[in-house]
Design an enzyme around this catalytic site. Structure first.
Site, PDB file in Angstrom:
ATOM      1  N   TYR A 123     -45.829  16.452  16.211  1.00  0.00           N
ATOM      2  CA  TYR A 123     -46.721  15.869  16.846  1.00  0.00           C
ATOM      3  C   TYR A 123     -46.877  16.395  18.399  1.00  0.00           C
ATOM      4  O   TYR A 123     -47.102  15.689  19.427  1.00  0.00           O
ATOM      5  CB  TYR A 123     -46.477  14.366  17.109  1.00  0.00           C
ATOM      6  N   LYS A 170     -34.565  18.502   7.951  1.00  0.00           N
ATOM      7  CA  LYS A 170     -35.121  19.177   6.646  1.00  0.00           C
ATOM      8  C   LYS A 170     -34.817  20.883   7.112  1.00  0.00           C
ATOM      9  O   LYS A 170     -35.432  21.806   6.863  1.00  0.00           O
ATOM     10  CB  LYS A 170     -36.654  19.121   6.392  1.00  0.00           C
ATOM     11  N   ASP A 201     -36.149  14.153   2.663  1.00  0.00           N
ATOM     12  CA  ASP A 201     -37.073  13.599   1.444  1.00  0.00           C
ATOM     13  C   ASP A 201     -35.991  12.820   0.721  1.00  0.00           C
ATOM     14  O   ASP A 201     -36.193  11.707   0.225  1.00  0.00           O
ATOM     15  CB  ASP A 201     -37.489  14.861   0.711  1.00  0.00           C
ATOM     16  N   ASP A 225     -41.902   8.886  11.566  1.00  0.00           N
ATOM     17  CA  ASP A 225     -42.940   8.079  11.427  1.00  0.00           C
ATOM     18  C   ASP A 225     -43.143   7.802  10.007  1.00  0.00           C
ATOM     19  O   ASP A 225     -43.325   6.502   9.613  1.00  0.00           O
ATOM     20  CB  ASP A 225     -44.429   8.990  11.969  1.00  0.00           C
ATOM     21  N   ASP A 229     -42.302   3.886   7.822  1.00  0.00           N
ATOM     22  CA  ASP A 229     -43.294   3.230   7.159  1.00  0.00           C
ATOM     23  C   ASP A 229     -42.657   3.067   5.545  1.00  0.00           C
ATOM     24  O   ASP A 229     -42.716   1.991   4.789  1.00  0.00           O
ATOM     25  CB  ASP A 229     -44.605   4.043   6.801  1.00  0.00           C
TER      26      ASP A 229
HETATM   27 MG    MG Z   1     -47.211   5.446  11.432  1.00  0.00          MG
END
Ligand code: MG
Ligand code: NAI
Length: 336
Positions: A123, A170, A201, A225, A229
């Site tokens: 980001y 990763k 992962d 992020d 979630d």
């Molecule tokens: Mg989010």
């Protein structure tokens, strides 16, 4: 001088959940001065800008910010409001506690903290968008990794549980993640904290299967992020997850969820994520007891079946908020 709190409702369910969070803040921060800043899609439609330099100035003038959510405007040149704020205010640490309020079948509670680097990684905002080829630069710096690792390590010590820091990365594919992993390990060893580096992962599955093995997880921007979630599954969904974006000079509190256009305007959004974000603000101001009282009150309500439809209940956003304030007041009376 009284605290100055910026209130950003934003779009979608933001204007529905934020008033419930503000009620809690007004209850405890009786001398604070609350002022609204309009940001997001609605503002973009009116003015062509979702977040102006004046808005950033106003946010910088606040002691803390409570924020709902914004919808992404349909503009190819649009720059994410949140990325802009996180960069401008240098809110480098995104703290996302994953705490269940209902017990698991074995009686345990999930309680972990995701510490997400918030200003670089994928980001970074450095992109070249073309019709044949588009690229986004993933940035990992030693200084950025060091400061987020220091934040994560101080949380490991503060929480005082298993004294292990899990690093989500990763590095088998993304060599930039080796710098992140190694810097986190270096910092952790200077704090006397053990680390375990886990591929992101595999980590996404393992946190769901064995949540009680985890305390603090530090990771890069996009992985954090996604991981948070994913962890919403452990706590009853996105309506439950709060977050704090902390820098050295500014603090910004927001639910993990977005503007949820599918349920916006119906009055059924779960305000708990926003209210818990307000509780994180109280804790930031040193009011840990009050923050705990809010958490306990939410837990009491939810465990007695008082909740919004996402958790299987029939409360509206505002009726849940009103009942919550009533429980908070009752608990305070009992404690006096
Ligand atoms: Mg989010
Ligand atoms: P979302 O988090 O808004 O919604 C995902 C799902 O979770 C939806 O089914 C929604 O109804 C449900 N949900 C979310 N919050 C809830 C709540 N409080 N109570 C009950 N159900 C809830 O994510 P989505 O759909 O990917 O994005 C929608 C918009 O929000 C997009 O424009 C996106 O760019 C924006 N967004 C903004 C964020 C922010 O402002 N921090 C973060 C994530 C997305």
């Amino acid at each position: 001088m009284s605290l100055r709190i910026a209130v950003v409702k934003g779009d979608g369910i933001g204007p529905e959940v934020i008033p419930e969070a503000q009620k809690i803040l007004e209850h405890f921060l009786t001398d604070a001065d609350f002022f609204e800043v309009e940001l997001g899609l609605a503002k973009w439609e009116k003015t062509g800008s979702a977040c102006s330099p004046d808005d950033i100035r106003e946010l910088k003038g606040a002691d803390a910010i409570i924020f709902g959510a914004v919808t992404t405007p349909p503009d190819p040149d649009y720059r994410s409001v949140l990325l802009q704020i996180r960069h401008e205010l240098d809110l480098y640490a995104n703290l996302r506690p994953i705490r269940s309020l209902r017990p698991n079948p074995d009686g345990s509670f999930v309680d972990m903290m995701i510490v997400r680097e918030n200003t670089e990684g994928l980001y970074s905002g450095i992109e070249e968008i073309g019709t044949e080829r588009s690229t986004t630069l993933r940035v990992v710096t030693k200084a950025g990794s060091r400061r987020i690792a220091e934040k994560a390590c101080s949380l490991v010590l503060e929480r005082d549980r298993n004294h292990q820091l899990v690093i989500g990365y990763k590095g088998n594919v993304l060599k930039s993640d080796l710098l992140f992993r190694d810097t986190c390990s270096e910092v952790a060893s200077s704090f006397g904290i053990q680390t375990k580096a886990v591929f992101i992962d595999a980590l996404c599955l393992d946190v769901l299967q064995h949540p009680n093995n985890y305390d603090v997880i530090v990771t890069t921007n996009m992985f954090g992020d996604i991981l948070s979630d994913v962890c919403g599954y452990l706590t009853g969904g996105l309506g439950m997850l709060p977050s704090a974006n902390i820098g050295d000079t500014h603090a910004f509190f927001e639910p993990v969820h977005g503007s949820a256009p599918d349920i916006a305007g119906k009055g059924i959004a779960n305000p708990v994520a926003a209210v818990r974000s307000a509780a994180m603000m109280l804790e930031y101001f040193g009011m840990k007891q009050q923050a705990c009282l809010v958490e306990e009150s939410i837990a009491d309500l939810i465990n007695s079946g008082v909740c919004t439809p996402d958790l299987g209940g029939c409360e509206s956003t505002s009726s849940f908020g009103s009942r919550l304030i009533a429980v908070v007041c009752k608990k305070e009376e009992r404690k006096i």
